[in-house]
Motif scaffolding. Structure first.
Motif, PDB file in Angstrom:
ATOM      1  N   GLY A   1       0.813  -1.209   0.000  1.00 34.18           N
ATOM      2  CA  GLY A   1       0.000   0.000   0.000  1.00 34.18           C
ATOM      3  C   GLY A   1       0.844   1.255   0.000  1.00 34.18           C
ATOM      4  N   TYR A   2       1.934   1.223   0.774  1.00 26.76           N
ATOM      5  CA  TYR A   2       2.812   2.400   0.820  1.00 26.76           C
ATOM      6  C   TYR A   2       3.443   2.683  -0.536  1.00 26.76           C
ATOM      7  N   THR A   3       3.916   1.643  -1.212  1.00 27.03           N
ATOM      8  CA  THR A   3       4.593   1.844  -2.495  1.00 27.03           C
ATOM      9  C   THR A   3       3.614   2.188  -3.614  1.00 27.03           C
ATOM     10  N   ALA A   4       2.314   1.933  -3.408  1.00 26.20           N
ATOM     11  CA  ALA A   4       1.316   2.223  -4.444  1.00 26.20           C
ATOM     12  C   ALA A   4       0.536   3.494  -4.159  1.00 26.20           C
ATOM     13  N   ARG A   5       0.968   4.279  -3.180  1.00 25.69           N
ATOM     14  CA  ARG A   5       0.155   5.395  -2.724  1.00 25.69           C
ATOM     15  C   ARG A   5      -0.045   6.480  -3.768  1.00 25.69           C
ATOM     16  N   ARG A   6       0.813   6.530  -4.792  1.00 20.91           N
ATOM     17  CA  ARG A   6       0.666   7.572  -5.813  1.00 20.91           C
ATOM     18  C   ARG A   6       0.027   7.039  -7.101  1.00 20.91           C
ATOM     19  N   PHE A   7      -0.520   5.849  -7.068  1.00 25.00           N
ATOM     20  CA  PHE A   7      -1.104   5.279  -8.276  1.00 25.00           C
ATOM     21  C   PHE A   7      -2.311   6.111  -8.712  1.00 25.00           C
ATOM     22  N   MET A   8      -2.281   6.576  -9.985  1.00 22.86           N
ATOM     23  CA  MET A   8      -3.352   7.402 -10.523  1.00 22.86           C
ATOM     24  C   MET A   8      -4.041   6.761 -11.720  1.00 22.86           C
ATOM     25  N   GLY A   9      -3.461   5.691 -12.258  1.00 29.82           N
ATOM     26  CA  GLY A   9      -4.080   5.020 -13.389  1.00 29.82           C
ATOM     27  C   GLY A   9      -3.772   5.657 -14.726  1.00 29.82           C
ATOM     28  N   ASP A  10      -2.598   6.321 -14.858  1.00 31.88           N
ATOM     29  CA  ASP A  10      -2.252   6.873 -16.167  1.00 31.88           C
ATOM     30  C   ASP A  10      -1.802   5.740 -17.095  1.00 31.88           C
TER      31      ASP A  10
ATOM     32  N   THR B   1      -8.301   0.586  -7.093  1.00 33.37           N
ATOM     33  CA  THR B   1      -9.150   1.336  -6.165  1.00 33.37           C
ATOM     34  C   THR B   1      -8.377   2.367  -5.355  1.00 33.37           C
ATOM     35  N   THR B   2      -7.075   2.485  -5.576  1.00 29.43           N
ATOM     36  CA  THR B   2      -6.256   3.425  -4.807  1.00 29.43           C
ATOM     37  C   THR B   2      -6.789   4.861  -4.855  1.00 29.43           C
ATOM     38  N   PRO B   3      -7.184   5.392  -6.022  1.00 24.75           N
ATOM     39  CA  PRO B   3      -7.721   6.761  -6.028  1.00 24.75           C
ATOM     40  C   PRO B   3      -8.955   6.921  -5.143  1.00 24.75           C
ATOM     41  N   ILE B   4      -9.750   5.865  -5.008  1.00 25.07           N
ATOM     42  CA  ILE B   4     -10.929   5.941  -4.141  1.00 25.07           C
ATOM     43  C   ILE B   4     -10.512   6.135  -2.692  1.00 25.07           C
ATOM     44  N   TRP B   5      -9.510   5.377  -2.243  1.00 24.01           N
ATOM     45  CA  TRP B   5      -9.084   5.458  -0.845  1.00 24.01           C
ATOM     46  C   TRP B   5      -8.398   6.780  -0.554  1.00 24.01           C
ATOM     47  N   ARG B   6      -7.848   7.427  -1.579  1.00 25.16           N
ATOM     48  CA  ARG B   6      -7.293   8.776  -1.367  1.00 25.16           C
ATOM     49  C   ARG B   6      -8.394   9.817  -1.274  1.00 25.16           C
ATOM     50  N   ALA B   7      -9.523   9.560  -1.933  1.00 30.25           N
ATOM     51  CA  ALA B   7     -10.592  10.562  -1.990  1.00 30.25           C
ATOM     52  C   ALA B   7     -11.518  10.510  -0.781  1.00 30.25           C
ATOM     53  N   LEU B   8     -11.651   9.341  -0.148  1.00 26.85           N
ATOM     54  CA  LEU B   8     -12.575   9.216   0.976  1.00 26.85           C
ATOM     55  C   LEU B   8     -12.133  10.050   2.174  1.00 26.85           C
ATOM     56  N   LYS B   9     -13.108  10.493   2.946  1.00 28.61           N
ATOM     57  CA  LYS B   9     -12.819  11.304   4.119  1.00 28.61           C
ATOM     58  C   LYS B   9     -12.250  10.454   5.252  1.00 28.61           C
ATOM     59  N   TYR B  10     -12.791   9.250   5.435  1.00 28.44           N
ATOM     60  CA  TYR B  10     -12.330   8.358   6.497  1.00 28.44           C
ATOM     61  C   TYR B  10     -11.968   7.000   5.891  1.00 28.44           C
ATOM     62  N   PRO B  11     -10.912   6.932   5.134  1.00 34.65           N
ATOM     63  CA  PRO B  11     -10.591   5.692   4.406  1.00 34.65           C
ATOM     64  C   PRO B  11     -10.241   4.522   5.319  1.00 34.65           C
ATOM     65  N   ILE B  12      -9.484   4.766   6.384  1.00 29.43           N
ATOM     66  CA  ILE B  12      -9.062   3.668   7.255  1.00 29.43           C
ATOM     67  C   ILE B  12     -10.254   3.099   8.021  1.00 29.43           C
ATOM     68  N   THR B  13     -11.088   3.976   8.570  1.00 34.35           N
ATOM     69  CA  THR B  13     -12.290   3.521   9.267  1.00 34.35           C
ATOM     70  C   THR B  13     -13.186   2.726   8.335  1.00 34.35           C
ATOM     71  N   THR B  14     -13.359   3.217   7.116  1.00 35.46           N
ATOM     72  CA  THR B  14     -14.194   2.520   6.134  1.00 35.46           C
ATOM     73  C   THR B  14     -13.633   1.143   5.810  1.00 35.46           C
TER      74      THR B  14
ATOM     75  N   PHE C   1      -4.917  -3.098   5.951  1.00 32.44           N
ATOM     76  CA  PHE C   1      -3.458  -3.014   5.923  1.00 32.44           C
ATOM     77  C   PHE C   1      -2.983  -2.251   4.684  1.00 32.44           C
ATOM     78  N   TYR C   2      -3.652  -2.462   3.560  1.00 35.31           N
ATOM     79  CA  TYR C   2      -3.298  -1.736   2.340  1.00 35.31           C
ATOM     80  C   TYR C   2      -3.591  -0.244   2.500  1.00 35.31           C
ATOM     81  N   VAL C   3      -4.748   0.082   3.028  1.00 34.70           N
ATOM     82  CA  VAL C   3      -5.147   1.487   3.153  1.00 34.70           C
ATOM     83  C   VAL C   3      -4.259   2.221   4.163  1.00 34.70           C
ATOM     84  N   VAL C   4      -3.939   1.574   5.272  1.00 31.61           N
ATOM     85  CA  VAL C   4      -3.020   2.196   6.242  1.00 31.61           C
ATOM     86  C   VAL C   4      -1.656   2.412   5.597  1.00 31.61           C
TER      87      VAL C   4
END
Length: 363
Positions: free
Chosen positions: A67-76, A133-146, A174-177
């Motif tokens: 998850g850490y290494t994929a945190r900037r994935f944008m789907g280009d 789904t990485t862009p979704i987890w960046r956009a959510l307000k409470y991604p870890i709780t969700t 674990f991925y989202v954290v």
């Protein structure tokens, strides 16, 4: 809102491999190969104890780093091409070939279930889904709780094993954290007082596994069955409680293990940059030793010495498969360029480099 959910989701671009992360990949890959080897022993208490200890945190560790290494994935375009060449293609090759090999020896699965991963290729499918789904987890307000709510409740429903979806959703926190961690968090983990506590935590956990794992259902560690399904046979409350405990244990042990990872560059750093091939290939060796040679069943009566020999052998195997010569041989197979499939990408600019993570298995 948790503390991690307030961490910014963008960080400065990394232009070179980080020794700490490659060291982490090396050590967790050893655990992966050892853990998969120990699954071949069914009735040895010591093997079961080591297995439970490893499985309590090795996949959470694996997933968090990914998850850490994929945190900037944008789907280009470049990232999509890389995803297909290093996740989709290896998944199809590994899953198809391993199901064929297994069916040759056991008759199952029949028919082949290519979209229902039976063993290690599930993680390739998981990385594919998580990255998309990485862009979704960046956009959510409470991604870890969700993600935690999803993980806790997924075991209440009948979800088909298409692309290992139950495990994908179970390990999701674990991925989202990992996505929302920063370099500073890793630096804090490696402070001396934290490392001392971490060492104690891992040792105590190891002793607990030896003392209490004999009477515990290890299928909980697979994160794929419905709670009321055999062999779990739990009520909704019992299932959610057990999954919540596994999440806590997974996070605590993962952070403890990350705390003990060396930061300096060494021989493990070089090998850790090639865990991709060790992950994809070690399963073939285990299948050969199990079904063709019957090695594990023949040494199982020796008990503890057999377990020690297995751990040593698995460690040697994992290291051999991380050698550069293995990468050179198998790179054309597992990382094809696919020029015939994709359009020529536009010239790479600096912004693309800043948002383009590797899509290999990042252990």
């Amino acid at each position: 809102m948790t503390a991690l959910e307030s961490v910014p989701v963008t960080t400065a671009p990394t232009k070179e491999r980080v020794a700490y992360l490659d060291n982490a990949r090396y050590w967790v890959m050893l655990l992966v190969v050892i853990g998969h080897s120990l699954t071949q022993f069914g009735d040895i208490d010591s093997a079961r104890a080591v297995y439970v200890w490893i499985y309590a945190f090795h996949m959470p560790f694996f997933v968090l780093i990914s998850g850490y290494t994929a945190r900037r994935f944008m789907g280009d375009a470049r990232q999509v091409r890389r995803t297909v060449s290093t996740l989709v293609v290896p998944y199809l090759i590994v899953e198809t070939s391993m199901q064929l090999i297994t069916r040759h020896y056991t008759g199952d699965p029949d028919p082949l279930m290519i979209l229902s991963p039976q063993w290690l290729a599930w993680f390739l499918a998981a990385l594919f889904v998580w990255r998309l789904t990485t862009p979704i987890w960046r956009a959510l307000k409470y991604p870890i709780t969700t993600s935690i709510i999803i993980s806790l409740t997924v075991g209440l429903f009948e979800i088909p094993n298409v692309l290992a979806l139950p495990k994908i959703l179970g390990f999701l926190p674990f991925y989202v954290v990992g996505m929302h961690m920063s370099r500073e968090w890793f630096e804090r983990l490696t402070e001396i007082p934290v490392r001392i506590v971490s060492g104690i935590v891992l040792v105590v956990a190891f002793l607990i596994c030896f003392r209490y794992s004999a009477g515990w259902e290890t299928d909980w560690l697979l994160w794929k069955q419905r709670y009321d399904e055999l062999p779990l046979s739990a009520t909704p409350l019992e299932g959610i409680t057990q999954r919540a405990e596994l999440l806590v244990v997974g996070f605590v042990m993962t952070f403890a293990a990350l705390s003990l990872v060396p930061k300096r560059r060494s021989w493990t750093t070089r090998l850790g940059g090639r865990t991709f091939y060790s992950y994809l290939l070690h399963g073939y060796v285990i299948l050969f030793l199990t079904h063709q040679l019957g090695l594990f069943s023949s040494i199982e009566p020796y008990g503890v010495p057999a377990v020690i020999a297995c751990i040593i052998g698995a460690t040697i195997l994992a290291n051999l498969l991380m050698f550069e010569v293995v990468a050179k041989i198998f790179r054309p197979v597992f990382e094809p360029k696919l020029n015939w499939l994709f359009r020529t990408p536009p010239p790479r600019d600096q912004s693309a480099e800043a948002t383009g993570p590797s899509t290999k298995i990042e252990a």
